[in-house]
Design a protein around this motif. Structure first.
Motif, PDB file in Angstrom:
ATOM      1  N   LEU A  94      11.611   0.353  -3.429  1.00  0.00           N
ATOM      2  CA  LEU A  94      11.111   1.525  -2.543  1.00  0.00           C
ATOM      3  C   LEU A  94      10.664   2.773  -3.469  1.00  0.00           C
ATOM      4  CD1 LEU A  94      14.312   2.168  -0.276  1.00  0.00           C
ATOM      5  CD2 LEU A  94      12.410   0.659  -0.140  1.00  0.00           C
ATOM      6  N   LEU A  95       9.629   3.447  -2.914  1.00  0.00           N
ATOM      7  CA  LEU A  95       8.932   4.502  -3.817  1.00  0.00           C
ATOM      8  C   LEU A  95       8.389   5.601  -2.777  1.00  0.00           C
ATOM      9  CD1 LEU A  95       6.505   3.913  -7.091  1.00  0.00           C
ATOM     10  CD2 LEU A  95       5.795   4.793  -5.005  1.00  0.00           C
ATOM     11  N   CYS A  96       8.510   6.814  -3.454  1.00  0.00           N
ATOM     12  CA  CYS A  96       7.715   7.958  -2.714  1.00  0.00           C
ATOM     13  C   CYS A  96       7.402   8.729  -3.803  1.00  0.00           C
ATOM     14  CB  CYS A  96       8.839   8.409  -1.595  1.00  0.00           C
ATOM     15  SG  CYS A  96      10.367   9.274  -2.427  1.00  0.00           S
ATOM     16  N   ASP A  97       6.309   9.550  -3.178  1.00  0.00           N
ATOM     17  CA  ASP A  97       5.887  10.670  -4.046  1.00  0.00           C
ATOM     18  C   ASP A  97       6.495  11.978  -3.509  1.00  0.00           C
ATOM     19  OD1 ASP A  97       4.619   9.203  -5.499  1.00  0.00           O
ATOM     20  OD2 ASP A  97       2.557   9.633  -5.061  1.00  0.00           O
ATOM     21  N   ALA A 110      13.933   9.290   3.047  1.00  0.00           N
ATOM     22  CA  ALA A 110      12.373   9.262   2.971  1.00  0.00           C
ATOM     23  C   ALA A 110      11.867   7.981   3.751  1.00  0.00           C
ATOM     24  CB  ALA A 110      12.125   9.051   1.625  1.00  0.00           C
ATOM     25  N   TYR A 111      12.531   7.067   3.709  1.00  0.00           N
ATOM     26  CA  TYR A 111      11.727   5.915   4.573  1.00  0.00           C
ATOM     27  C   TYR A 111      11.778   5.673   6.113  1.00  0.00           C
ATOM     28  CZ  TYR A 111       9.835   3.330   0.773  1.00  0.00           C
ATOM     29  OH  TYR A 111       8.761   2.871  -0.107  1.00  0.00           O
ATOM     30  N   LYS A 112      12.443   6.817   6.553  1.00  0.00           N
ATOM     31  CA  LYS A 112      12.294   7.046   7.932  1.00  0.00           C
ATOM     32  C   LYS A 112      11.118   7.444   8.483  1.00  0.00           C
ATOM     33  CE  LYS A 112      15.661   9.822   8.830  1.00  0.00           C
ATOM     34  NZ  LYS A 112      16.568  10.735   9.790  1.00  0.00           N
ATOM     35  N   LEU A 113      10.401   8.059   7.460  1.00  0.00           N
ATOM     36  CA  LEU A 113       8.916   8.587   7.488  1.00  0.00           C
ATOM     37  C   LEU A 113       7.770   7.796   8.137  1.00  0.00           C
ATOM     38  CD1 LEU A 113       9.137  11.840   5.076  1.00  0.00           C
ATOM     39  CD2 LEU A 113       9.502  11.792   7.504  1.00  0.00           C
ATOM     40  N   LEU A 114       8.278   6.375   7.494  1.00  0.00           N
ATOM     41  CA  LEU A 114       7.324   5.192   7.586  1.00  0.00           C
ATOM     42  C   LEU A 114       7.245   4.969   9.353  1.00  0.00           C
ATOM     43  CD1 LEU A 114       7.610   2.539   4.940  1.00  0.00           C
ATOM     44  CD2 LEU A 114       5.869   4.168   5.363  1.00  0.00           C
ATOM     45  N   SER A 115       8.181   5.219   9.882  1.00  0.00           N
ATOM     46  CA  SER A 115       8.067   4.911  11.361  1.00  0.00           C
ATOM     47  C   SER A 115       7.458   5.855  12.340  1.00  0.00           C
ATOM     48  CB  SER A 115       9.716   4.949  11.974  1.00  0.00           C
ATOM     49  OG  SER A 115      10.170   6.326  11.858  1.00  0.00           O
ATOM     50  N   ASN A 175       5.236  13.182   0.143  1.00  0.00           N
ATOM     51  CA  ASN A 175       3.557  13.021   0.432  1.00  0.00           C
ATOM     52  C   ASN A 175       3.306  11.708   0.702  1.00  0.00           C
ATOM     53  OD1 ASN A 175       1.055  14.092  -0.049  1.00  0.00           O
ATOM     54  ND2 ASN A 175       0.897  13.429  -1.958  1.00  0.00           N
ATOM     55  N   CYS A 176       3.831  10.632   0.074  1.00  0.00           N
ATOM     56  CA  CYS A 176       3.473   9.315   0.408  1.00  0.00           C
ATOM     57  C   CYS A 176       4.617   8.423   0.015  1.00  0.00           C
ATOM     58  CB  CYS A 176       2.219   8.641  -0.138  1.00  0.00           C
ATOM     59  SG  CYS A 176       2.517   8.396  -1.748  1.00  0.00           S
ATOM     60  N   LEU A 177       4.706   7.024   0.668  1.00  0.00           N
ATOM     61  CA  LEU A 177       5.760   5.999   0.428  1.00  0.00           C
ATOM     62  C   LEU A 177       5.034   4.717   0.339  1.00  0.00           C
ATOM     63  CD1 LEU A 177       6.950   7.565   3.411  1.00  0.00           C
ATOM     64  CD2 LEU A 177       8.947   6.804   1.913  1.00  0.00           C
ATOM     65  N   LEU A 178       5.794   3.898  -0.468  1.00  0.00           N
ATOM     66  CA  LEU A 178       5.079   2.443  -0.579  1.00  0.00           C
ATOM     67  C   LEU A 178       5.461   1.823   0.503  1.00  0.00           C
ATOM     68  CD1 LEU A 178       3.753   0.571  -2.737  1.00  0.00           C
ATOM     69  CD2 LEU A 178       6.110   0.017  -3.575  1.00  0.00           C
ATOM     70  N   ASP A 179       4.897   1.083   1.230  1.00  0.00           N
ATOM     71  CA  ASP A 179       5.018   0.278   2.503  1.00  0.00           C
ATOM     72  C   ASP A 179       6.015  -0.865   2.326  1.00  0.00           C
ATOM     73  OD1 ASP A 179       3.341  -1.540   1.640  1.00  0.00           O
ATOM     74  OD2 ASP A 179       1.889  -1.491   3.187  1.00  0.00           O
ATOM     75  N   ILE A 180       6.519  -1.504   3.511  1.00  0.00           N
ATOM     76  CA  ILE A 180       7.417  -2.613   3.396  1.00  0.00           C
ATOM     77  C   ILE A 180       6.665  -3.771   3.726  1.00  0.00           C
ATOM     78  CG2 ILE A 180       9.537  -3.779   4.502  1.00  0.00           C
ATOM     79  CD1 ILE A 180      10.275  -1.131   2.793  1.00  0.00           C
ATOM     80  N   PRO A 181       6.692  -4.797   2.805  1.00  0.00           N
ATOM     81  CA  PRO A 181       6.212  -5.990   3.138  1.00  0.00           C
ATOM     82  C   PRO A 181       6.542  -6.738   4.425  1.00  0.00           C
ATOM     83  CG  PRO A 181       6.748  -6.201   0.854  1.00  0.00           C
ATOM     84  CD  PRO A 181       7.713  -4.851   1.643  1.00  0.00           C
ATOM     85  N   THR A 182       5.603  -7.396   5.192  1.00  0.00           N
ATOM     86  CA  THR A 182       5.691  -7.894   6.242  1.00  0.00           C
ATOM     87  C   THR A 182       6.604  -9.188   6.149  1.00  0.00           C
ATOM     88  OG1 THR A 182       3.883  -9.421   6.245  1.00  0.00           O
ATOM     89  CG2 THR A 182       3.508  -7.058   7.196  1.00  0.00           C
ATOM     90  N   ASP A 184       0.520  -1.258  -0.003  1.00  0.00           N
ATOM     91  CA  ASP A 184       0.175  -0.042   0.031  1.00  0.00           C
ATOM     92  C   ASP A 184       0.908   1.284  -0.090  1.00  0.00           C
ATOM     93  OD1 ASP A 184      -2.537  -1.431   0.157  1.00  0.00           O
ATOM     94  OD2 ASP A 184      -2.096  -1.833   2.054  1.00  0.00           O
ATOM     95  N   LEU A 185       0.297   2.338  -0.383  1.00  0.00           N
ATOM     96  CA  LEU A 185       0.859   3.568  -0.431  1.00  0.00           C
ATOM     97  C   LEU A 185       0.497   4.162   0.900  1.00  0.00           C
ATOM     98  CD1 LEU A 185       0.381   4.872  -3.965  1.00  0.00           C
ATOM     99  CD2 LEU A 185       2.549   4.279  -2.910  1.00  0.00           C
TER     100      LEU A 185
END
Length: 451
Positions: free
Chosen positions: A436-439, A366-371, A408-415, A135-136
């Motif tokens: 990895l993907l982000c807008d 960018a992916y720090k923002l998922l935490s 603005n958004c990131l593609l989440d990491i699979p579990t 998911d984004l």
């Protein structure tokens, strides 16, 4: 010729003669997902895709046993021939990586409808188990951001796993050999790219650039650039497709190229085997500059100091390039936003990570923002099992200038459950690294302060 016929002709030209019937048996069980292959994501802002992205149609029936496939694929000789021809035409830029090459010329290929090409990929992958949905996600405190005068820019970073290394060198002991077969794996890679349709695509371990990625991405409206490693381990593998390297693609309807640099990274004043591509782009919508870099640093433990030195060299080059680009703009003080994508082969605890996070360029990951706290990297971006054991690491990053760009958004990491017990790569993940993907969007206040 209608779009479907054009897509089929293109793929027949570029891809193998063998179809799904030439594949080996795939495992049965829950991972097969009889309900069909399902991916999620929002298409790029100018690709004509809205909503939650394509839903792939149901897969076919259970596969039957088939004839074995040669390790490097049935069409390796024709691929090498195409690659040799194209490399000879482009030999001047490859032989002199320190030059600033022009944009890659348009290929004489039919224009391809991305939705139709996605269906072509889906058809080729009918017997593969579905890739789990990703998911984004909007970072905490942000939401969807849509402005006509400042649309978001989608960036994808991915080490796609060089074909020669995957089949001939890396030793993924829990991954069946036919799952690595290029004649299907390339469709799985392309399916992921087409699902999310980035404006900018940064790749590492590309060893099928000229015979696959360049012509297909050109037909989809991208300009591309490729820089091989001076000495690639792919060349040690029998029936290889040439050296691997870094590649970058941008959609020419969204960007024009202002300047480009092909870099061979140095450490302690000595050239190394690692490279980087840096391009300064002009956004056609906003008129603003964006500097984008892609790199792949030295792998394996014991080389931390070398990676740190390579990172320092790249940062120095980026400071010089963005300063030069800024001096060409209306105001010498204009902030040139920077995006750096790469497989750094370094955990956040390493010195090269600290160099980037504390750089005067003002970079943030960018992916720090998922935490939850916005300060912690994901637990992993690669997870593999080799003869030496299991390794689960965070090695891949998208760095951005935080005072000039917003995520603005990131593609989440699979579990772990979604990845599965055999880890990466597998029948539904084509690489040992996750994409990895982000807008990102230009910060309006940064532009006002310097304009």
């Amino acid at each position: 010729m209608n779009p479907a016929r054009r897509c089929s002709a293109l793929l027949n030209q570029l891809c193998s003669r063998g179809g799904p019937a030439a594949r080996g048996r795939f495992p049965a069980g829950p991972a097969s997902n009889p309900a069909g292959r399902r991916c999620s994501g929002v298409g790029g802002s100018e690709m004509g895709v809205k909503g939650t992205g394509p839903q792939l149609k149901p897969s076919g029936t259970s596969p039957s046993s088939a004839a074995p496939v040669s390790p490097m694929g049935a069409s390796s000789s024709s691929s090498r021939l195409f690659s040799t021809m194209t490399q000879s035409l482009n030999s001047s830029s490859l032989a002199q990586p320190e030059l600033y090459p022009e944009e890659s010329p348009d290929q004489d290929l039919a224009e391809v409808d991305p939705d139709q090409l996605l269906r072509e990929c889906e058809d080729a992958l009918q017997r593969r188990p579905a890739r789990p949905q990703r998911d984004l996600v909007h970072p905490s405190g942000t939401g969807p951001y849509h402005l006509k005068h400042n649309p978001s820019i989608r960036v994808m970073q991915w080490n796609i796993l060089a074909q020669a290394l995957g089949e001939g060198k890396d030793g993924f002991i829990r991954c069946p050999l036919d799952a690595l077969n290029w004649q299907e794996r390339k469709y799985l890679i392309l399916e992921e790219i087409l699902t999310y349709r980035p404006d900018i695509l940064c790749l590492q371990e590309v060893d099928h650039y000229f015979d696959t990625f360049q012509p297909i991405m050109t037909s989809l409206g991208y300009h591309g650039s490729f820089l091989p490693k001076p000495w690639s381990p792919c060349l040690d593998v029998e029936k290889n497709n040439g050296p691997d390297g870094c590649a970058i693609f941008y959609r020419h309807l969204r960007f024009s190229l202002q300047s480009a640099a092909h870099l061979r990274l140095s450490a302690m004043m000595l050239p190394t085997n690692q490279v980087a591509i840096v391009q300064t782009l002009i956004c056609r919508v906003t008129g603003r500059q964006l500097c984008v870099a892609v790199t792949h640093l030295k792998a394996r433990s014991g080389w931390e100091r070398l990676r740190s030195a390579q990172g320092a060299d790249l940062l120095q080059s980026l400071r010089s390039i963005t300063s030069r680009a800024g001096s060409q703009s209306e105001s010498a003080s204009t902030i040139i936003p920077l995006i750096v994508c790469g497989d750094f082969n370094a955990e956040p605890s390493e010195d090269v990570y600290r160099r980037f996070s504390s750089s005067s360029l003002g970079l943030n990951s960018a992916y720090k923002l998922l935490s939850s706290d916005g300060q912690t990297e994901p637990a992993y971006t690669t997870w593999k099992i080799r003869p030496s054991g299991e390794s689960c690491n965070t090695l891949d990053y998208i760095w951005y200038t935080h005072n000039a760009l917003s995520v603005n958004c990131l593609l989440d990491i699979p579990t772990e459950e979604q990845i599965g017990p055999d880890r990466l790569p597998s029948y539904h993940y084509p690489s040992d690294h996750l994409s990895l993907l982000c807008d990102v969007i230009f910060r309006e206040e940064a532009h006002r302060l310097t304009s």
